[in-house]
Design a protein around this motif. Structure first.
Motif, PDB file in Angstrom:
ATOM      1  N   ALA A  75       0.816  -1.216   0.000  1.00 46.94           N
ATOM      2  CA  ALA A  75       0.000   0.000   0.000  1.00 46.94           C
ATOM      3  C   ALA A  75       0.848   1.265   0.000  1.00 46.94           C
ATOM      4  N   GLU A  76       1.951   1.277   0.736  1.00 47.08           N
ATOM      5  CA  GLU A  76       2.782   2.488   0.806  1.00 47.08           C
ATOM      6  C   GLU A  76       3.364   2.843  -0.563  1.00 47.08           C
ATOM      7  N   LEU A  91      -8.072   8.093   1.839  1.00 47.06           N
ATOM      8  CA  LEU A  91      -7.679   6.768   2.331  1.00 47.06           C
ATOM      9  C   LEU A  91      -8.771   6.177   3.212  1.00 47.06           C
ATOM     10  N   GLN A  93      -9.792   1.965   5.123  1.00 49.31           N
ATOM     11  CA  GLN A  93      -9.423   0.567   5.290  1.00 49.31           C
ATOM     12  C   GLN A  93     -10.680  -0.283   5.328  1.00 49.31           C
ATOM     13  N   TRP A 100      -5.909  -1.657   2.430  1.00 54.83           N
ATOM     14  CA  TRP A 100      -6.013  -0.204   2.288  1.00 54.83           C
ATOM     15  C   TRP A 100      -6.745   0.111   1.001  1.00 54.83           C
ATOM     16  N   GLN A 101      -7.658   1.068   1.076  1.00 49.94           N
ATOM     17  CA  GLN A 101      -8.394   1.557  -0.081  1.00 49.94           C
ATOM     18  C   GLN A 101      -7.937   2.990  -0.335  1.00 49.94           C
ATOM     19  N   ILE A 102      -7.447   3.236  -1.529  1.00 50.56           N
ATOM     20  CA  ILE A 102      -7.034   4.584  -1.915  1.00 50.56           C
ATOM     21  C   ILE A 102      -8.003   5.024  -3.001  1.00 50.56           C
ATOM     22  N   ASP A 115      -6.857  -0.911  -4.289  1.00 50.86           N
ATOM     23  CA  ASP A 115      -6.772  -1.733  -3.079  1.00 50.86           C
ATOM     24  C   ASP A 115      -5.407  -2.390  -2.994  1.00 50.86           C
ATOM     25  N   ALA A 118      -1.566  -3.741   3.512  1.00 54.16           N
ATOM     26  CA  ALA A 118      -0.695  -2.917   4.348  1.00 54.16           C
ATOM     27  C   ALA A 118       0.696  -3.497   4.405  1.00 54.16           C
TER      28      ALA A 118
END
Length: 118
Positions: A75-76, A91, A93, A100-102, A115, A118
């Motif tokens: 995710a990062e 952001l 979750q 993680w959902q961005i 998606d 993490a």
């Protein structure tokens, strides 16, 4: 970075009717949905939730909410790419799932959900 289509999400005041239509046309069935703090339903083909319905009583017409893709990239790393793009994002979750959902606001109003774990 490799992406896979995950789902389409719709806002609808009438999730039941939308579910019935997807069942009749595509054979999708209602299944498990994480405990999000808003009402909705997930419609499955086999083990994959292809359609997410967000039940919103204020919507007169069903409308596309977003298109989602998933990746195995951390995710990062995805988040840094989104930041570098300069596009606005939010952001979130998935409750209890470590995903993680961005949500990226694309030009013209389209929203992409990216998606990643993490």
């Amino acid at each position: 970075m490799t992406w896979t289509f995950d789902h389409l999400a719709f806002n609808s005041a009438d999730g039941e009717t939308l579910q019935e239509n997807f069942a009749a046309l595509l054979g999708l069935t209602r299944g498990r949905r994480p405990p999000f703090p808003f009402p909705g339903r997930w419609l499955y083909q086999d083990a994959h939730a292809l359609v997410h319905v967000i039940e919103q009583p204020t919507f007169e017409e069903t409308a596309l909410s977003h298109i989602a893709f998933r990746t195995d990239t951390p995710a990062e790393t995805v988040l840094q790419r989104v930041r570098d793009s300069g596009l606005p994002y939010q952001l979130a979750q998935v409750p209890g799932e470590g995903i993680w959902q961005i949500f990226v606001q694309m030009p013209g109003g389209l929203v992409l959900e990216l998606d990643a774990l993490a």
